[in-house]
Design a protein around this motif. Structure first.
Motif, PDB file in Angstrom:
ATOM      1  N   MET A 108      -2.914   8.154   5.655  1.00 24.47           N
ATOM      2  CA  MET A 108      -1.803   9.041   5.286  1.00 24.47           C
ATOM      3  C   MET A 108      -2.306  10.448   4.987  1.00 24.47           C
ATOM      4  O   MET A 108      -1.674  11.446   5.365  1.00 24.47           O
ATOM      5  CB  MET A 108      -1.071   8.482   4.063  1.00 24.47           C
ATOM      6  N   ALA A 109      -3.463  10.546   4.326  1.00 25.47           N
ATOM      7  CA  ALA A 109      -4.034  11.858   4.020  1.00 25.47           C
ATOM      8  C   ALA A 109      -4.419  12.595   5.301  1.00 25.47           C
ATOM      9  O   ALA A 109      -4.177  13.804   5.437  1.00 25.47           O
ATOM     10  CB  ALA A 109      -5.252  11.695   3.114  1.00 25.47           C
TER      11      ALA A 109
ATOM     12  N   LEU B 266     -10.531  11.349  13.916  1.00 25.73           N
ATOM     13  CA  LEU B 266     -11.673  10.558  14.371  1.00 25.73           C
ATOM     14  C   LEU B 266     -11.748   9.188  13.714  1.00 25.73           C
ATOM     15  O   LEU B 266     -12.531   8.341  14.162  1.00 25.73           O
ATOM     16  CB  LEU B 266     -12.976  11.320  14.106  1.00 25.73           C
ATOM     17  N   GLY B 267     -10.977   8.961  12.672  1.00 27.93           N
ATOM     18  CA  GLY B 267     -10.995   7.659  12.025  1.00 27.93           C
ATOM     19  C   GLY B 267     -10.870   7.771  10.525  1.00 27.93           C
ATOM     20  O   GLY B 267     -11.362   8.729   9.924  1.00 27.93           O
ATOM     21  N   ASP B 268     -10.213   6.790   9.922  1.00 30.23           N
ATOM     22  CA  ASP B 268     -10.013   6.802   8.476  1.00 30.23           C
ATOM     23  C   ASP B 268     -10.962   5.865   7.747  1.00 30.23           C
ATOM     24  O   ASP B 268     -10.863   5.696   6.528  1.00 30.23           O
ATOM     25  CB  ASP B 268      -8.559   6.419   8.135  1.00 30.23           C
TER      26      ASP B 268
ATOM     27  N   LEU C 142       0.853  -1.187   0.000  1.00 33.66           N
ATOM     28  CA  LEU C 142       0.000   0.000   0.000  1.00 33.66           C
ATOM     29  C   LEU C 142       0.887   1.235   0.000  1.00 33.66           C
ATOM     30  O   LEU C 142       1.681   1.429   0.924  1.00 33.66           O
ATOM     31  CB  LEU C 142      -0.905  -0.003   1.228  1.00 33.66           C
ATOM     32  N   ILE C 143       0.764   2.070  -1.033  1.00 34.26           N
ATOM     33  CA  ILE C 143       1.664   3.228  -1.146  1.00 34.26           C
ATOM     34  C   ILE C 143       0.972   4.545  -0.813  1.00 34.26           C
ATOM     35  O   ILE C 143       1.633   5.565  -0.626  1.00 34.26           O
ATOM     36  CB  ILE C 143       2.307   3.299  -2.543  1.00 34.26           C
ATOM     37  N   ALA C 144      -0.368   4.552  -0.742  1.00 33.05           N
ATOM     38  CA  ALA C 144      -1.109   5.739  -0.299  1.00 33.05           C
ATOM     39  C   ALA C 144      -2.438   5.266   0.261  1.00 33.05           C
ATOM     40  O   ALA C 144      -3.091   4.402  -0.315  1.00 33.05           O
ATOM     41  CB  ALA C 144      -1.338   6.713  -1.451  1.00 33.05           C
ATOM     42  N   THR C 145      -2.831   5.857   1.404  1.00 35.13           N
ATOM     43  CA  THR C 145      -4.043   5.419   2.094  1.00 35.13           C
ATOM     44  C   THR C 145      -4.774   6.623   2.693  1.00 35.13           C
ATOM     45  O   THR C 145      -4.188   7.700   2.857  1.00 35.13           O
ATOM     46  CB  THR C 145      -3.705   4.449   3.246  1.00 35.13           C
TER      47      THR C 145
END
Length: 307
Positions: A143-144, A162-164, A137-140
């Protein structure tokens, strides 16, 4: 080398035996309107495909397969990113049929036959054809959120993640987020202002009206109604790829005067919400967020600033 991101389900269609592209498109539209979660939708799509659910990786055997994934789904499960064309899938045709039954989706005869016969079964964990598959996984979404949190800290604002992977009806999530924001404003809990509540994930919309909807604008419209003009609370929400729902609009912005400006234009916010017309509502106010294509997709992004 497989570079895979959200949107891959639409960009890599290969319907299974007896299923036409038009059949899959109709089923997908019905799922989008039903309130099904992204994992449920992807389960059905995998089992109606001849390339998803690990089938592309199996076709590459015995070559080594290197997956570089950009996640746009809650939980970052590789089998749900673009419906998992290059990874194993533990779900079954029976699971897909149960989802279809649960949401009363009308299946064309060919699609139903594919699922009921088991011919639509996907490639399972432990299949020797997947031994040479490596996944990164290179972007999630997380990460944002962490990047946004750092921007907030630099500005002297306390970030609260608060949560992804927040899911559920967009309007219900809006009500819950409003309650948290008001608790901060009135009581300084769980943190004192100035702060920003950050969250990601993928909410759903059960379509009952005929407006121009989208899960992020529906969330914001519900949030604005619940906040009822509370002072010092602003928010932004959008899809990170720049397209919320079917509109070339990423999302929108709300402020303490959002409702009053709508009423001044003769727009009833609750009516717009009941009609699933978030895009129409924010467009009329000039508060739509238009980014153009961002060339990435790490799910939805929501930020509520409390000053």
């Amino acid at each position: 080398i497989c570079l895979i991101s959200g949107g891959g389900s639409a960009l890599l269609p290969l319907p299974g035996e007896g299923v036409s592209l038009e059949d899959k498109q109709a089923i997908n539209r019905a799922l989008l309107k039903s309130g099904a979660t992204i994992s449920e939708m992807n389960c059905v799509r995998r089992h109606l495909s001849a390339i998803k659910g690990g089938r592309l990786a199996a076709a590459c055997h015995p070559a080594r397969v290197l997956n570089l994934l950009i996640s746009d789904v809650p939980g970052d499960n590789p089998m749900d990113i673009a419906s998992g064309p290059t990874v194993a899938d533990p779900t079954t045709c029976a699971d897909a049929l149960e989802i279809v039954r649960r949401y009363a989706i009308d299946l064309p005869a060919g699609a139903r036959a594919l699922l009921e016969s088991g011919r639509g079964e996907t490639v399972k964990p432990g299949d020797p054809r997947l031994e040479g598959v490596e996944t990164h996984l290179i972007a999630t979404p997380q990460m944002a959120l962490e990047a946004a949190a750092e921007v907030a800290r630099v500005a002297g604002i306390t970030p609260v993640l608060l949560g992804d992977s927040i899911e559920g009806e967009a309007r219900d999530v809006g009500k819950v987020m409003a309650a948290i924001a008001l608790q901060v404003k009135r009581h300084g809990q769980p943190v004192a202002a100035p702060c920003v509540l950050l969250s990601g994930g993928e909410t759903t919309v059960t379509v009952r009206g005929n407006g121009r909807g989208g899960r992020n604008v529906e969330f914001l419209l519900s949030l604005a109604v619940a906040l009822d003009g509370a002072a010092g609370i602003h928010a932004v929400a959008g899809d990170t790829d720049g397209v919320d729902g079917l509109e070339e609009v990423a999302g929108a912005l709300i402020a303490p005067d959002t409702l009053s400006r709508a009423w001044a234009k003769g727009i009833r916010p609750r009516d717009s919400l009941d009609n699933n017309d978030g895009h129409g509502f924010f467009e009329a106010l000039g508060d739509s967020l238009v980014t153009g294509p961002t060339l990435t997709n790490v799910n939805d992004f929501r930020a509520i600033l409390i000053s």
